[in-house]
Design a protein around this motif. Structure first.
Motif, PDB file in Angstrom:
ATOM      1  N   GLY A 154      19.690 -29.303  -1.164  1.00  0.00           N
ATOM      2  CA  GLY A 154      19.342 -28.422  -2.267  1.00  0.00           C
ATOM      3  C   GLY A 154      18.154 -27.571  -1.880  1.00  0.00           C
ATOM      4  N   GLY A 155      17.714 -26.739  -2.773  1.00  0.00           N
ATOM      5  CA  GLY A 155      16.580 -25.896  -2.431  1.00  0.00           C
ATOM      6  C   GLY A 155      16.042 -25.119  -3.605  1.00  0.00           C
ATOM      7  N   MET A 156      14.936 -24.435  -3.341  1.00  0.00           N
ATOM      8  CA  MET A 156      14.305 -23.558  -4.319  1.00  0.00           C
ATOM      9  C   MET A 156      14.152 -22.178  -3.699  1.00  0.00           C
ATOM     10  SD  MET A 156      10.462 -23.719  -5.968  1.00  0.00           S
ATOM     11  CE  MET A 156      10.793 -25.132  -7.032  1.00  0.00           C
ATOM     12  N   SER A 157      14.424 -21.161  -4.490  1.00  0.00           N
ATOM     13  CA  SER A 157      14.266 -19.780  -4.052  1.00  0.00           C
ATOM     14  C   SER A 157      13.245 -19.095  -4.950  1.00  0.00           C
ATOM     15  CB  SER A 157      15.607 -19.038  -4.125  1.00  0.00           C
ATOM     16  OG  SER A 157      15.425 -17.643  -3.939  1.00  0.00           O
ATOM     17  N   VAL A 158      12.284 -18.411  -4.335  1.00  0.00           N
ATOM     18  CA  VAL A 158      11.289 -17.638  -5.084  1.00  0.00           C
ATOM     19  C   VAL A 158      11.289 -16.217  -4.532  1.00  0.00           C
ATOM     20  CG1 VAL A 158       8.880 -17.423  -5.782  1.00  0.00           C
ATOM     21  CG2 VAL A 158       9.866 -19.697  -5.424  1.00  0.00           C
ATOM     22  N   THR A 159      11.581 -15.258  -5.388  1.00  0.00           N
ATOM     23  CA  THR A 159      11.614 -13.847  -4.992  1.00  0.00           C
ATOM     24  C   THR A 159      10.634 -13.061  -5.840  1.00  0.00           C
ATOM     25  OG1 THR A 159      13.952 -13.985  -4.351  1.00  0.00           O
ATOM     26  CG2 THR A 159      13.059 -11.789  -4.769  1.00  0.00           C
ATOM     27  N   VAL A 160       9.834 -12.236  -5.191  1.00  0.00           N
ATOM     28  CA  VAL A 160       8.885 -11.366  -5.893  1.00  0.00           C
ATOM     29  C   VAL A 160       9.205  -9.922  -5.528  1.00  0.00           C
ATOM     30  CG1 VAL A 160       6.467 -10.657  -6.104  1.00  0.00           C
ATOM     31  CG2 VAL A 160       7.061 -13.089  -6.016  1.00  0.00           C
ATOM     32  N   VAL A 161       9.403  -9.104  -6.555  1.00  0.00           N
ATOM     33  CA  VAL A 161       9.703  -7.690  -6.348  1.00  0.00           C
ATOM     34  C   VAL A 161       8.504  -6.873  -6.816  1.00  0.00           C
ATOM     35  CG1 VAL A 161      11.250  -5.775  -6.891  1.00  0.00           C
ATOM     36  CG2 VAL A 161      12.164  -8.109  -6.712  1.00  0.00           C
ATOM     37  N   GLY A 162       7.922  -6.128  -5.878  1.00  0.00           N
ATOM     38  CA  GLY A 162       6.835  -5.220  -6.212  1.00  0.00           C
ATOM     39  C   GLY A 162       7.333  -3.797  -6.333  1.00  0.00           C
ATOM     40  N   ALA A 163       6.409  -2.893  -6.591  1.00  0.00           N
ATOM     41  CA  ALA A 163       6.794  -1.491  -6.754  1.00  0.00           C
ATOM     42  C   ALA A 163       7.348  -0.907  -5.455  1.00  0.00           C
ATOM     43  CB  ALA A 163       5.596  -0.677  -7.231  1.00  0.00           C
ATOM     44  N   ARG A 164       6.889  -1.434  -4.298  1.00  0.00           N
ATOM     45  CA  ARG A 164       7.327  -0.872  -3.021  1.00  0.00           C
ATOM     46  C   ARG A 164       7.978  -1.886  -2.091  1.00  0.00           C
ATOM     47  NH1 ARG A 164       2.173   1.125  -3.930  1.00  0.00           N
ATOM     48  NH2 ARG A 164       2.040   3.360  -4.336  1.00  0.00           N
ATOM     49  N   GLU A 165       7.986  -3.172  -2.468  1.00  0.00           N
ATOM     50  CA  GLU A 165       8.435  -4.176  -1.510  1.00  0.00           C
ATOM     51  C   GLU A 165       9.040  -5.376  -2.226  1.00  0.00           C
ATOM     52  OE1 GLU A 165       6.552  -6.415   2.455  1.00  0.00           O
ATOM     53  OE2 GLU A 165       5.252  -5.510   0.935  1.00  0.00           O
ATOM     54  N   LEU A 166       9.947  -6.072  -1.555  1.00  0.00           N
ATOM     55  CA  LEU A 166      10.559  -7.304  -2.041  1.00  0.00           C
ATOM     56  C   LEU A 166      10.285  -8.405  -1.022  1.00  0.00           C
ATOM     57  CD1 LEU A 166      14.089  -7.839  -3.533  1.00  0.00           C
ATOM     58  CD2 LEU A 166      13.325  -9.248  -1.622  1.00  0.00           C
ATOM     59  N   LEU A 167       9.778  -9.537  -1.501  1.00  0.00           N
ATOM     60  CA  LEU A 167       9.533 -10.696  -0.647  1.00  0.00           C
ATOM     61  C   LEU A 167      10.230 -11.907  -1.241  1.00  0.00           C
ATOM     62  CD1 LEU A 167       5.714 -10.300   0.127  1.00  0.00           C
ATOM     63  CD2 LEU A 167       7.623  -9.804   1.661  1.00  0.00           C
ATOM     64  N   SER A 168      10.814 -12.733  -0.381  1.00  0.00           N
ATOM     65  CA  SER A 168      11.554 -13.892  -0.864  1.00  0.00           C
ATOM     66  C   SER A 168      11.326 -15.075   0.068  1.00  0.00           C
ATOM     67  CB  SER A 168      13.044 -13.579  -0.951  1.00  0.00           C
ATOM     68  OG  SER A 168      13.769 -14.685  -1.446  1.00  0.00           O
ATOM     69  N   VAL A 169      11.223 -16.270  -0.526  1.00  0.00           N
ATOM     70  CA  VAL A 169      11.059 -17.512   0.231  1.00  0.00           C
ATOM     71  C   VAL A 169      12.054 -18.525  -0.307  1.00  0.00           C
ATOM     72  CG1 VAL A 169       9.558 -19.481   0.672  1.00  0.00           C
ATOM     73  CG2 VAL A 169       8.653 -17.175   0.849  1.00  0.00           C
ATOM     74  N   SER A 170      12.731 -19.232   0.590  1.00  0.00           N
ATOM     75  CA  SER A 170      13.625 -20.318   0.209  1.00  0.00           C
ATOM     76  C   SER A 170      13.151 -21.600   0.872  1.00  0.00           C
ATOM     77  CB  SER A 170      15.069 -20.017   0.631  1.00  0.00           C
ATOM     78  OG  SER A 170      15.569 -18.886  -0.061  1.00  0.00           O
ATOM     79  N   VAL A 171      13.142 -22.684   0.104  1.00  0.00           N
ATOM     80  CA  VAL A 171      12.767 -23.992   0.622  1.00  0.00           C
ATOM     81  C   VAL A 171      13.983 -24.897   0.506  1.00  0.00           C
ATOM     82  CG1 VAL A 171      11.214 -25.956   0.415  1.00  0.00           C
ATOM     83  CG2 VAL A 171      10.385 -23.651  -0.119  1.00  0.00           C
ATOM     84  N   ILE A 172      14.435 -25.466   1.629  1.00  0.00           N
ATOM     85  CA  ILE A 172      15.610 -26.324   1.652  1.00  0.00           C
ATOM     86  C   ILE A 172      15.170 -27.771   1.795  1.00  0.00           C
ATOM     87  CG2 ILE A 172      17.782 -26.856   2.816  1.00  0.00           C
ATOM     88  CD1 ILE A 172      17.787 -24.126   1.604  1.00  0.00           C
ATOM     89  N   GLY A 173      15.800 -28.649   1.013  1.00  0.00           N
ATOM     90  CA  GLY A 173      15.531 -30.071   1.127  1.00  0.00           C
ATOM     91  C   GLY A 173      16.807 -30.830   1.429  1.00  0.00           C
ATOM     92  N   ASP A 174      16.713 -31.814   2.296  1.00  0.00           N
ATOM     93  CA  ASP A 174      17.878 -32.650   2.637  1.00  0.00           C
ATOM     94  C   ASP A 174      17.642 -34.071   2.158  1.00  0.00           C
ATOM     95  OD1 ASP A 174      19.506 -30.725   4.036  1.00  0.00           O
ATOM     96  OD2 ASP A 174      18.009 -30.798   5.646  1.00  0.00           O
TER      97      ASP A 174
END
Length: 301
Positions: A281-301
């Motif tokens: 399973g995992g968690m996804s965190v996405t942040v969208v700014g006025a000029r940029e998009l950043l995303s991080v996913s954390v996977i757990g087994d």
């Protein structure tokens, strides 16, 4: 440190107690069943403590702890009576934290902030995946942004991940209800377990997430000054997602309280399906700014 873990023999409490003992702390595994507490301490160490936080909460303070951790759940509401345990800890000059994922409870504990600051005590709510871990990731991604348009989070556990009665009660209790959501700088109402979206995590893992209410939705708009905040969760098995949607329809038509007996039945049904799916399973965190998009996913087994 001397630490009392209330609900210490549950799914999350037992793991936490084990890790605290590993780090050299003195740990009391507390709960209503002395037998279950004794069984666990016989395996991992520590001390058993019989406590019913609703009937005899003062017993939590018998070991004269430095910290009390509440891992019981489900945490409910933001009425003054809901914070009896943190108030008790505050009066005894004991630090308190909990694993709450309830939006009302976690956001409402701020009513004790002034008193805690005056006494120099720590009262922390939500020291769990949400909003504890999710807020750390979001804060890192938001760093340097002048304008945050969207914080989009999803938590998608594997079907074989441990799930206690408190987690099931928290999820099932929301089905059929409306949740406040922050979209485009405006608070709106939206039905729980709707707004389905396919979420892609790393390593080719893709799941479907649905709207659910967590503390992040209440806390992140003000803290991060975000225009929109979205949080979704989803089960690995489509059958369970369908069952939750159906339960939501039933509770809209026929509102009923989710009793402990109902939770145990649903837990039994879910456990019958443990041989299917995976523990990924995992968690996804996405942040969208006025000029940029950043995303991080954390996977757990």
């Amino acid at each position: 440190m001397k630490i009392v873990v209330v609900g210490g023999y549950g799914v999350f409490g037992s793991r936490l107690a084990e890790l605290l003992l590993r780090d050299g702390h003195s740990v009391w595994v507390a709960g209503r069943s002395l037998e279950k507490a004794q069984e666990l301490t016989n395996v991992i160490g520590g001390h058993p403590l019989e406590v019913d936080v609703r009937a005899t909460p003062d017993k939590v303070l018998q070991p004269r702890p430095d910290v009390v951790i509440d891992a019981t759940g489900p945490f409910k509401g933001n009425q003054d009576s809901a914070y009896h345990l943190p108030r008790l800890c505050l009066a005894a000059a004991v630090d308190y934290l909990d694993l709450s994922d309830n939006a009302d409870f976690t956001s409402g504990i701020s009513i004790l902030d002034e008193a805690a600051r005056k006494q120099g005590r720590r009262l922390l709510s939500g020291a769990s995946s949400v909003p504890g871990l999710s807020s750390i990731v979001a804060a890192e991604l938001c760093r340097g942004y002048d304008e945050i348009l969207l914080i989009d989070i999803a938590i998608l556990p594997g079907n074989r991940a441990p799930r206690g009665a408190a987690v099931i009660a928290s999820i099932v209790g929301q089905m059929g209800t409306l949740s406040p959501v922050w979209r485009g700088g405006v608070w709106r109402k939206q039905r729980i377990w709707t707004d389905a979206k396919r979420v892609s995590l790393d390593q080719g893992l893709t799941r479907t997430g649905y709207l659910i209410e967590v503390p992040d939705i209440r806390l992140f708009p003000k803290f991060f000054q975000a225009r929109s905040v979205v949080f979704r969760a989803g089960m690995e098995l489509g059958l369970l997602n369908m069952a939750l949607r159906s339960l939501g329809w039933v509770r809209r038509t026929w509102p009923f309280d989710v009793s402990p007996q109902c939770v145990r039945l649903m837990q039994w049904c879910a456990n019958c399906l443990l041989r299917f799916g995976s523990d990924r399973g995992g968690m996804s965190v996405t942040v969208v700014g006025a000029r940029e998009l950043l995303s991080v996913s954390v996977i757990g087994d």
